[in-house]
Write an enzyme that holds these catalytic residues in place. Structure first.
Site, short mmCIF file in Angstrom:
data_model
loop_
_atom_site.label_atom_id
_atom_site.label_comp_id
_atom_site.label_asym_id
_atom_site.label_seq_id
_atom_site.Cartn_x
_atom_site.Cartn_y
_atom_site.Cartn_z
N TYR A 53 -14.32 20.46 -34.23
CA TYR A 53 -12.85 20.38 -34.37
C TYR A 53 -12.39 20.94 -35.71
CZ TYR A 53 -12.31 18.51 -29.81
OH TYR A 53 -12.33 18.41 -28.44
N ARG A 56 -11.94 24.44 -34.90
CA ARG A 56 -10.69 24.65 -34.17
C ARG A 56 -9.53 24.66 -35.16
NH1 ARG A 56 -14.15 25.07 -31.87
NH2 ARG A 56 -13.37 27.22 -31.94
N GLN A 86 -0.24 20.49 -23.77
CA GLN A 86 -1.65 20.08 -23.70
C GLN A 86 -2.37 20.56 -24.96
OE1 GLN A 86 -3.34 20.67 -19.42
NE2 GLN A 86 -1.61 22.10 -19.61
N ASN A 87 -1.70 21.40 -25.74
CA ASN A 87 -2.33 22.03 -26.89
C ASN A 87 -2.39 21.08 -28.09
OD1 ASN A 87 -2.45 24.26 -25.26
ND2 ASN A 87 -0.64 25.24 -26.16
N HIS A 104 -2.80 15.80 -25.45
CA HIS A 104 -4.24 15.76 -25.73
C HIS A 104 -4.57 15.64 -27.21
CE1 HIS A 104 -4.82 17.89 -21.59
NE2 HIS A 104 -4.56 16.61 -21.47
N GLY A 172 1.11 29.08 -19.35
CA GLY A 172 -0.23 29.27 -19.94
C GLY A 172 -1.18 28.12 -19.74
N THR A 173 -1.23 27.60 -18.50
CA THR A 173 -2.20 26.55 -18.22
C THR A 173 -2.84 26.80 -16.87
OG1 THR A 173 -2.55 24.17 -17.84
CG2 THR A 173 -0.34 25.03 -17.37
N SER A 174 -4.15 26.55 -16.79
CA SER A 174 -4.86 26.77 -15.52
C SER A 174 -4.61 25.62 -14.54
CB SER A 174 -6.37 26.88 -15.80
OG SER A 174 -6.83 25.67 -16.41
N1 APR Z 1 -0.12 34.17 -21.70
C1 APR Z 1 0.00 33.21 -20.75
N2 APR Z 1 -1.07 32.61 -20.17
C2 APR Z 1 -2.29 33.04 -20.58
C3 APR Z 1 -2.48 34.04 -21.56
C4 APR Z 1 -1.32 34.61 -22.13
N3 APR Z 1 -1.42 35.58 -23.06
N4 APR Z 1 -3.83 34.21 -21.73
C5 APR Z 1 -4.44 33.35 -20.88
N5 APR Z 1 -3.52 32.65 -20.19
C6 APR Z 1 -3.72 31.61 -19.19
C7 APR Z 1 -4.97 31.74 -18.36
O1 APR Z 1 -4.75 32.58 -17.23
C8 APR Z 1 -5.21 30.29 -17.94
O2 APR Z 1 -4.56 29.98 -16.72
O3 APR Z 1 -3.85 30.39 -19.87
C9 APR Z 1 -4.55 29.48 -19.05
C10 APR Z 1 -5.56 28.76 -19.93
O4 APR Z 1 -6.20 27.80 -19.14
P1 APR Z 1 -7.26 26.83 -19.83
O5 APR Z 1 -8.14 27.63 -20.73
O6 APR Z 1 -7.84 25.99 -18.75
O7 APR Z 1 -6.34 25.93 -20.80
P2 APR Z 1 -5.47 24.67 -20.40
O8 APR Z 1 -4.92 24.80 -19.02
O9 APR Z 1 -4.50 24.47 -21.50
O10 APR Z 1 -6.57 23.49 -20.43
C11 APR Z 1 -6.10 22.18 -20.27
O11 APR Z 1 -8.31 21.37 -20.76
O12 APR Z 1 -10.20 21.53 -22.03
C12 APR Z 1 -9.06 20.80 -21.83
O13 APR Z 1 -7.92 19.49 -23.39
C13 APR Z 1 -8.17 20.82 -23.04
O14 APR Z 1 -5.76 20.87 -23.15
C14 APR Z 1 -6.91 21.49 -22.56
C15 APR Z 1 -6.94 21.25 -21.07
#
Ligand code: APR
Length: 232
Positions: A53, A56, A86-87, A104, A172-174
């Site tokens: 961390y 990070r 979530q960031n 988080h 920007g979240t999966s």
């Molecule tokens: N603009 C928008 N979205 C983007 C970009 C960008 N430039 N680059 C990547 N992405 C998208 C990807 O397509 C993906 O869907 O951002 C998303 C990132 O997904 P993850 O890496 O899974 O991140 P997140 O969804 O925030 O993860 C959730 O998981 O590991 C834990 O606690 C951690 O908060 C985190 C949580």
């Protein structure tokens, strides 16, 4: 004023140079969650977890808000904006967003592993958390991060915020990690929902009323904000 909630994930900070988790070069490609992001990992190897961390944190200190973060601040002129992120970075705050709720945790803070209310800023921030930095119980301070398997204390207020939203922007979240990802399903049926993510269209299990914008946040968010301000 209409209520607008933003649910952001690592993707909104990608163009600021902060690694995401599940993209091809993502964090979980290089580290095992069970080694650095669980309570068991912290008990087993606190040095590794704290080092992870602190790394990070160094990335966050080098990063700056990008046009997506700054565009969201503009929305505050015409909407009651609440960021739910979530960031663990502070880019929304540094961009100027007034109301940011972290689900988080926050990379700039440390907390006692005994007293969950003993949460403090890491000082000096550039040094990160030091081994031997003990709380009043003589225990090592830990990162103020919600590890996998731990409760998400802010999910209740976040859920209420989404339920009251007239507009929800998911950026920007999966949508892989619950309960955060489940917030999407609390949006009112009459709420407008937008999902900005390069993979938005390939996220098969989305409600068809969601406006998917399969682009990067740095370009797509300012464009959407312009449209939302015009129609406010
Ligand atoms: N603009 C928008 N979205 C983007 C970009 C960008 N430039 N680059 C990547 N992405 C998208 C990807 O397509 C993906 O869907 O951002 C998303 C990132 O997904 P993850 O890496 O899974 O991140 P997140 O969804 O925030 O993860 C959730 O998981 O590991 C834990 O606690 C951690 O908060 C985190 C949580």
């Amino acid at each position: 004023m209409k209520k607008l909630v933003v649910l952001s994930g690592a993707g909104i900070s990608a163009e600021s140079g902060i690694q995401t988790f599940r993209d091809s070069d993502g964090l979980w490609e290089n580290y095992r969650v069970e080694d650095v992001c669980t309570p068991e990992a912290l008990a087993r190897n606190p040095e590794l977890v704290i080092h992870f961390y602190n790394e990070r944190l160094q990335q966050v200190l080098k990063a700056k808000p990008n046009p997506a973060h700054t565009a969201l601040v503009e929305l505050e002129k015409a909407y009651r904006v609440q960021i739910v992120t979530q960031n663990i970075d502070d880019l929304h705050e540094r961009a100027g967003s007034s109301h940011v709720l972290h689900l988080h945790g926050e990379i700039r803070k440390k907390r006692s592993s005994v007293d969950e209310n003993d949460i403090r800023d890491i000082v000096p921030i550039e040094k990160g958390i030091q081994m031997g930095d003990l709380d009043k119980y003589g225990k090592q301070y830990r990162p103020h991060i919600v590890f996998f398997g731990e409760a998400v204390p802010n999910i209740e207020p976040a859920t209420r915020m989404v339920e009251e939203a007239d507009i929800l922007l998911v950026i920007g979240t999966s949508l892989n990690v619950y309960p955060a990802a489940g917030l999407l399903y609390y949006a009112r049926p009459d709420a407008e929902v937008y999902y900005i993510d390069p993979k938005a269209d390939s996220n098969g299990h989305l409600d068809k009323r969601i406006h998917c914008i399969s682009e990067k946040a740095g370009a797509a968010v300012p464009e959407l904000v312009k449209q939302l301000l015009e129609k406010a």
